[in-house]
Design an enzyme around this catalytic site. Structure first.
Site, PDB file in Angstrom:
ATOM      1  N   ARG A  95       0.853  -1.190   0.000  1.00 51.48           N
ATOM      2  CA  ARG A  95       0.000   0.000   0.000  1.00 51.48           C
ATOM      3  C   ARG A  95       0.891   1.243   0.000  1.00 51.48           C
ATOM      4  O   ARG A  95       1.720   1.410   0.898  1.00 51.48           O
ATOM      5  CB  ARG A  95      -0.911   0.000   1.243  1.00 51.48           C
ATOM      6  CG  ARG A  95      -1.743   1.249   1.342  1.00 51.48           C
ATOM      7  CD  ARG A  95      -2.656   1.296   2.560  1.00 51.48           C
ATOM      8  NE  ARG A  95      -3.341   2.569   2.571  1.00 51.48           N
ATOM      9  CZ  ARG A  95      -3.523   3.336   3.639  1.00 51.48           C
ATOM     10  NH1 ARG A  95      -3.117   2.940   4.830  1.00 51.48           N
ATOM     11  NH2 ARG A  95      -4.129   4.489   3.534  1.00 51.48           N
ATOM     12  N   HIS A 140      -3.120  10.970   0.919  1.00 51.42           N
ATOM     13  CA  HIS A 140      -2.607  10.726   2.271  1.00 51.42           C
ATOM     14  C   HIS A 140      -2.007  12.050   2.766  1.00 51.42           C
ATOM     15  O   HIS A 140      -0.823  12.168   3.035  1.00 51.42           O
ATOM     16  CB  HIS A 140      -1.570   9.598   2.245  1.00 51.42           C
ATOM     17  CG  HIS A 140      -1.349   8.918   3.565  1.00 51.42           C
ATOM     18  ND1 HIS A 140      -1.510   7.572   3.756  1.00 51.42           N
ATOM     19  CD2 HIS A 140      -0.958   9.398   4.772  1.00 51.42           C
ATOM     20  CE1 HIS A 140      -1.235   7.248   5.008  1.00 51.42           C
ATOM     21  NE2 HIS A 140      -0.891   8.350   5.654  1.00 51.42           N
ATOM     22  N   GLU A 185      -7.619   8.298   6.571  1.00 48.15           N
ATOM     23  CA  GLU A 185      -7.963   8.868   7.882  1.00 48.15           C
ATOM     24  C   GLU A 185      -8.528  10.292   7.820  1.00 48.15           C
ATOM     25  O   GLU A 185      -7.848  11.266   8.160  1.00 48.15           O
ATOM     26  CB  GLU A 185      -6.766   8.820   8.827  1.00 48.15           C
ATOM     27  CG  GLU A 185      -6.439   7.422   9.276  1.00 48.15           C
ATOM     28  CD  GLU A 185      -5.365   7.368  10.363  1.00 48.15           C
ATOM     29  OE1 GLU A 185      -4.945   8.422  10.864  1.00 48.15           O
ATOM     30  OE2 GLU A 185      -4.947   6.254  10.704  1.00 48.15           O
ATOM     31  N   ASN A 324      -7.759   1.368   9.658  1.00 46.75           N
ATOM     32  CA  ASN A 324      -6.446   1.574  10.273  1.00 46.75           C
ATOM     33  C   ASN A 324      -6.643   1.370  11.765  1.00 46.75           C
ATOM     34  O   ASN A 324      -7.434   2.087  12.380  1.00 46.75           O
ATOM     35  CB  ASN A 324      -5.955   3.015  10.047  1.00 46.75           C
ATOM     36  CG  ASN A 324      -5.569   3.283   8.599  1.00 46.75           C
ATOM     37  OD1 ASN A 324      -5.663   2.417   7.745  1.00 46.75           O
ATOM     38  ND2 ASN A 324      -5.133   4.501   8.335  1.00 46.75           N
ATOM     39  N   TYR A 326      -4.669   0.877  15.553  1.00 40.46           N
ATOM     40  CA  TYR A 326      -3.413   0.882  16.296  1.00 40.46           C
ATOM     41  C   TYR A 326      -3.577   0.542  17.769  1.00 40.46           C
ATOM     42  O   TYR A 326      -2.787  -0.166  18.346  1.00 40.46           O
ATOM     43  CB  TYR A 326      -2.733   2.262  16.197  1.00 40.46           C
ATOM     44  CG  TYR A 326      -2.085   2.505  14.854  1.00 40.46           C
ATOM     45  CD1 TYR A 326      -0.744   2.215  14.648  1.00 40.46           C
ATOM     46  CD2 TYR A 326      -2.808   3.005  13.780  1.00 40.46           C
ATOM     47  CE1 TYR A 326      -0.131   2.412  13.422  1.00 40.46           C
ATOM     48  CE2 TYR A 326      -2.215   3.209  12.545  1.00 40.46           C
ATOM     49  CZ  TYR A 326      -0.880   2.908  12.378  1.00 40.46           C
ATOM     50  OH  TYR A 326      -0.294   3.099  11.155  1.00 40.46           O
ATOM     51  N   GLU A 395      -3.814  -0.398   7.977  1.00 42.06           N
ATOM     52  CA  GLU A 395      -2.643  -0.012   8.774  1.00 42.06           C
ATOM     53  C   GLU A 395      -2.727  -0.645  10.140  1.00 42.06           C
ATOM     54  O   GLU A 395      -3.810  -0.686  10.752  1.00 42.06           O
ATOM     55  CB  GLU A 395      -2.573   1.509   8.989  1.00 42.06           C
ATOM     56  CG  GLU A 395      -2.015   2.259   7.832  1.00 42.06           C
ATOM     57  CD  GLU A 395      -1.878   3.755   8.118  1.00 42.06           C
ATOM     58  OE1 GLU A 395      -1.548   4.128   9.263  1.00 42.06           O
ATOM     59  OE2 GLU A 395      -2.119   4.535   7.184  1.00 42.06           O
TER      60      GLU A 395
END
Ligand code: NOJ
Length: 497
Positions: A95, A140, A185, A324, A326, A395
């Protein structure tokens, strides 16, 4: 010292989870990067200036190490090495993102850069030759400065401009790219960009940030609709927008309602308009935010209303959910006046604070709590709430502050996250793939080069920006090769002990 690490590692990492479970053949293992964070070549050829170029050329005070990404990993010149790295890792997908001003120097399709076209075309072809599918993010965060000068994401025309840019990309690369991520995002684009955490680095959350909320959704939808109408029957690609980076749980049972609201604030605000049956803003959140702006004397609600046509335009613009993920945080209900300001302005709007569970470890970055089960919980929530069963984890990665090649924590983090992905697949959720952030160390926005996320370390002081595999890269290559989480043994270099 190293031997001690190895002993700790085999206790933690070899564990007993699913040594024999194999990921399905369709599952895509990947790694991710983004244009501004790796490419450099900020003014190579006829590339236009991006808003990050402008911001970081105008001051040294924003990044922790006073750096910018004029050179970064110099992937603009070293892309062949990047492809080798992707191959060494055994990736099925890589990606990366396309820099809007590198393709369209003016921001508009009046001029398509030959240099930009060649750069991305070579990269895509090079990946495909090695059997690696590109997953391409169209945006991005590096908006052409020319468009920022026209109001950027606060200007409603940006939806049309983004749709036009997307059409250029589909025409140039649609024959070879089957996975597109429109925007990365939106939370960071709006809540970060209008809360002095990212370019354009404005302090304007009450108006600008929420205008941005509406316009990112319309822009995403414009790009989706262009593809649907003009390209889907030619290329059969899949599109989505990559949403959010954390998951929430209540601290106590009395925090359950506040947690639901927090999920709406940070995830639903960008997901409900696209994935829900009714479309539009999450109703409860829309109401609270409207009350807040009224109390402050604004004649407009915070979230700009969608027209019925806009609701239909945005609704259903997905082929899968791009996630994404985390970290996870516990939600505590508090008096809005006393709420903190992380993450972003939303805590004060809805009266919540985030706390860490006493048993969860944190990474070197204090906001980064480690609770792998949160990933599976979030996948289940997406599935239950929106009925979406196709998800790509676009992500997931682990930050560190040192250059260590022996990155046990990163490896453990990836392993435990993959275990949760495996369990989610067994729950019946079609998790299409998983891309680690990041394939290599890169420019980590306001923390500059201090924070490392790479499977590969990059020596930013060496003339050829040498990329060297960390232990996590060796681990991940054995995952991609065997298509399962291996019983992994660390080889200790005794000369170093
Ligand atoms: C999310 C962003 O998409 C990426 O650009 C960033 O580097 C990682 N999170 C880590 O913070």
């Amino acid at each position: 010292m190293q031997l001690i690490s190895a002993v700790v590692f085999s206790a933690v990492v070899s564990g007993c989870f699913g040594q024999n479970e194999t990921f399905p053949t369709w599952f895509l293992f990947g790694a991710a990067t983004a244009a501004y964070q790796i490419e450099g070549g900020w003014n190579a050829g006829d590339k236009g200036e991006s808003m990050w170029d402008r911001l970081l050329h105008s001051t040294n005070d924003i990044t922790l190490d006073s750096s910018n990404a004029d050179v970064a990993c110099d992937s603009y010149h070293l892309w062949k090495r990047d492809i080798e790295v992707a191959k060494e890792l055994g990736l099925n997908v890589y990606r990366f993102s396309i820099s809007w001003p590198r393709i369209l120097p003016s921001g508009f399709p009046n001029q398509v850069s030959e240099d930009g076209k060649k750069y991305y075309s070579n990269l895509i072809d090079g990946l495909l030759e090695k059997g690696i599918q590109p997953v391409v993010t169209m945006y991005h965060w590096d908006l052409p400065q020319s468009l920022q000068d026209l109001g950027g994401w606060a200007n409603p025309l940006i939806a049309t401009w983004f749709g036009d840019y997307a059409r250029v990309l589909y025409n140039l690369f649609g024959d070879r790219v089957k996975y597109w991520i429109t925007l990365n995002e939106p939370l960071a684009i709006c809540d970060g960009g209008y809360n002095k955490m990212a370019a354009p680095y404005l302090d304007d959350m009450k108006i600008g940030g929420y205008l941005c909320n509406k316009h990112v959704l319309l822009a995403h939808a414009a790009a989706y609709r262009v593809y649907e109408k003009e390209f889907q029957s030619l290329y059969y690609g899949k599109l989505s927008m990559a949403n959010v980076f954390f998951w929430f749980k209540p601290e106590k049972t009395t925090d359950e309602e506040a947690t639901k609201l927090a999920i709406q604030m940070w995830e639903g605000r960008y997901a409900h308009p696209i994935y829900s049956e009714s479309g539009g803003w999450p109703p409860e959140l829309e109401k609270i935010l409207a009350e807040n702006s009224k109390k402050e004397g604004y004649p407009y609600p915070r979230l700009p209303p969608f027209t019925p046509e806009e609701i239909e335009f945005v609704k259903g613009t997905y082929d899968f959910y791009a996630l994404n993920h985390y970290t996870t945080r516990l939600v505590r209900k508090v008096d809005p006046e006393k709420a903190g300001s992380w993450p972003y302005y939303g805590c004060k709007e809805i009266g919540v604070d985030f706390v860490n569970h006493p048993t969860w470890k944190t990474a070197v970055i204090d906001w980064f709590a480690i609770y792998p089960e949160g990933l599976r919980e979030q996948l289940l929530w997406i599935n239950n709430t929106y009925g979406v069963d196709q998800v790509m984890i676009t992500e997931n990665g682990y930050p560190d502050l040192n250059d260590d090649l022996f990155d046990v924590q990163r490896m453990t983090y990836i392993k435990t996250m993959l275990q949760q992905v495996f369990l989610a697949i067994n729950d019946g959720i079609h998790v299409m793939g998983y891309t680690v952030w990041s394939m290599m160390d890169n420019f980590e926005w306001v923390t500059g080069y201090k924070t490392k996320y790479g499977l590969y370390a990059v020596d930013f002081l060496s003339p050829n920006l040498t990329r060297t595999p960390r232990e996590s890269a060796r681990f991940y290559s054995s995952v991609t090769k065997g298509r399962r989480i291996p019983k992994y043994r660390v080889l200790v270099d005794y000369e170093d002990v």
